[in-house]
Write an enzyme that holds these catalytic residues in place. Structure first.
Site, PDB file in Angstrom:
ATOM      1  N   LYS A  89       3.363  11.417   6.695  1.00 11.36           N
ATOM      2  CA  LYS A  89       2.560  11.237   7.900  1.00 11.36           C
ATOM      3  C   LYS A  89       3.134  11.957   9.109  1.00 11.36           C
ATOM      4  O   LYS A  89       2.922  13.135   9.296  1.00 11.36           O
ATOM      5  CB  LYS A  89       2.303   9.761   8.151  1.00 11.36           C
ATOM      6  CG  LYS A  89       1.418   9.110   7.067  1.00 11.36           C
ATOM      7  CD  LYS A  89       0.879   7.791   7.489  1.00 11.36           C
ATOM      8  CE  LYS A  89       0.099   7.121   6.348  1.00 11.36           C
ATOM      9  NZ  LYS A  89      -1.111   7.859   5.947  1.00 11.36           N
ATOM     10  N   ASP A 145       9.698   2.790   1.404  1.00 10.95           N
ATOM     11  CA  ASP A 145       8.515   3.573   1.769  1.00 10.95           C
ATOM     12  C   ASP A 145       8.355   3.485   3.281  1.00 10.95           C
ATOM     13  O   ASP A 145       7.786   2.536   3.817  1.00 10.95           O
ATOM     14  CB  ASP A 145       7.285   3.018   1.048  1.00 10.95           C
ATOM     15  CG  ASP A 145       6.010   3.775   1.383  1.00 10.95           C
ATOM     16  OD1 ASP A 145       6.005   4.551   2.367  1.00 10.95           O
ATOM     17  OD2 ASP A 145       4.996   3.571   0.694  1.00 10.95           O
ATOM     18  N   PHE A 157       0.864  -1.173   0.000  1.00 11.27           N
ATOM     19  CA  PHE A 157       0.000   0.000   0.000  1.00 11.27           C
ATOM     20  C   PHE A 157       0.900   1.222   0.000  1.00 11.27           C
ATOM     21  O   PHE A 157       1.512   1.567   1.011  1.00 11.27           O
ATOM     22  CB  PHE A 157      -0.935   0.044   1.211  1.00 11.27           C
ATOM     23  CG  PHE A 157      -1.838   1.254   1.171  1.00 11.27           C
ATOM     24  CD1 PHE A 157      -3.020   1.220   0.443  1.00 11.27           C
ATOM     25  CD2 PHE A 157      -1.498   2.426   1.825  1.00 11.27           C
ATOM     26  CE1 PHE A 157      -3.842   2.343   0.375  1.00 11.27           C
ATOM     27  CE2 PHE A 157      -2.312   3.547   1.754  1.00 11.27           C
ATOM     28  CZ  PHE A 157      -3.493   3.508   1.034  1.00 11.27           C
TER      29      PHE A 157
END
Length: 396
Positions: free
Chosen positions: A247, A218, A133
């Site tokens: 984030k 990532d 994801f």
């Protein structure tokens, strides 16, 4: 009728409307408090409205919020310098969202492949992992194997080869003369906090170095303290060619993301080839700099490790008592719910009723990722609510 009749239905939120939040607690419009055990998918690693981050944002709001990258701002270089140092790299390319960071990483990898490695024009490929994801853009969902994420959104861009997550030999077999990068999450968050076998990341680093291929990590969810190390890659002493961050980099105040790498890789971009109106804006840079400063001391990272051990000790007695197992790294856990106890969604709805905010994924898994500032007693209370929800006799 939906509680948000004018909001597009791309989410199915739990039945709670948050009005205020501070630290690890959120309060709804009716004044009820909830322990936040999701932390904005790790965007709130420092909790809601951390005073240092609010102060940095407030001070910058009184000065300048946006210049665009057509001009320099006095906040961007200090932020970039601090983040580059934290990562042990030369350069920072600031963006806004995690998906933008991934898209940027893809472009950089391809440009490096053509300009440095010498891959034939328009032939570059990138190896990715099943269960990944990396975001929601059309390019990214095109190499996802989650049909809910990709269904009805094609046609998709070519150039990606997917192999099983955790299988380094499969990565080695997938690399050929067109391969420019291996793009993986060191820990797959959305998939349910899936942790690869020990040695996997080291082997990926060895393979990519041997084959002259970039290792792109990532770390948008896993990075910046969540795993009890600054980056999840640190758990195996591995340094990728590119870090993709987001984030927590914005501290839950503003969206901030970045691609971080050395001059030999990130330096392939030329002026005008990539950009963002808001990427690296003064407000985002001021907040991002303070986030890096909070991490530099190491205390909050160490705290995540210790609290993670506590979380594991709380979850272990629940195995066989409503959960079939769990995966935990740092202060981050994927808890697999026994179907006899309910679905993941049903469990999170029941937790909501007991004052705990959590989120399910892939049907039977509940993710727990509280702010790294949570107290051990608060963490104990939150898991106790899970125990009560799972224990039908106690909850009756």
């Amino acid at each position: 009728m939906t509680a948000e009749p004018h909001v597009a239905r791309n989410y199915a939120p739990l039945d709670v409307t948050i009005a205020e939040a501070e630290g690890v607690w959120a309060t709804d419009v009716d004044g009820r408090r909830y322990l936040d055990m999701l932390a904005g998918y790790s965007a709130l690693n420092f909790g809601h409205r951390h005073p240092d981050l609010v102060a940095a944002a407030t001070e910058q709001l009184s000065r300048a919020t946006l210049t665009s990258r057509a001009f320099r701002s006095d906040q961007l270089e200090p932020f970039a310098a601090a983040l580059a140092e934290l990562c042990g790299k030369d350069l920072v390319l600031p963006m806004n969202t995690g998906a933008e960071a991934v898209e940027t990483g893809i472009k950089v990898a391809r440009a490096w492949g053509y300009r440095v490695k010498g891959v034939a024009p328009d032939a570059a490929t990138i190896v990715v992992a099943h269960g990944n994801f990396h975001g929601r853009t059309s390019t990214i969902v095109g190499f996802s194997d989650d049909e809910e994420a990709r269904g009805d959104f094609g046609p998709f861009a070519p150039g990606f080869v997917s192999v099983p997550f955790g299988d380094a030999d499969a990565i080695a077999a997938a690399i050929d003369e067109t391969t420019v990068a291996v793009l993986i999450e060191p820990i797959q968050g959305e998939a349910g906090v899936v942790v690869p076998p020990d040695g996997y990341l080291r082997r990926v680093r060895e393979i990519t170095s041997e084959q002259n291929v970039l290792f792109v990590a990532d770390e948008i969810q896993s990075g910046l303290g969540r795993t009890g190390t600054t980056f999840a890659c640190d758990r195996e002493g591995v340094v990728p060619d590119l870090y993709l961050l987001g984030k927590a980099l914005g501290g839950g105040i503003v969206p901030v993301s970045a691609v971080v790498g050395d001059e030999a890789v990130l330096g392939v971009l030329r002026p005008g080839e990539h950009g963002s109106t808001f990427g690296g804006n003064p407000l985002a840079s001021a907040v991002g700099l303070r986030v890096v400063q909070l991490l530099q001391g190491g205390e909050i990272v160490e705290r995540a490790g210790m609290l993670g051990d506590h979380l594991e000790s709380l979850l272990e007695p629940l195995v066989g008592r409503g959960i079939t197992g769990f995966r935990r790294v740092g202060l981050w856990a994927g808890v697999d719910i026994d179907p006899a106890a309910g679905t993941g969604r049903e469990i999170t709805e029941a937790l909501l009723g007991r004052g705990v905010l959590a989120k399910d994924t892939h049907g039977q898994t509940v993710r727990l990722a509280p702010p790294l500032t949570i107290r051990a007693s608060e963490l104990s209370w939150g898991v106790e609510q899970l125990r009560i929800v799972l224990d039908r006799d106690s909850s009756a």
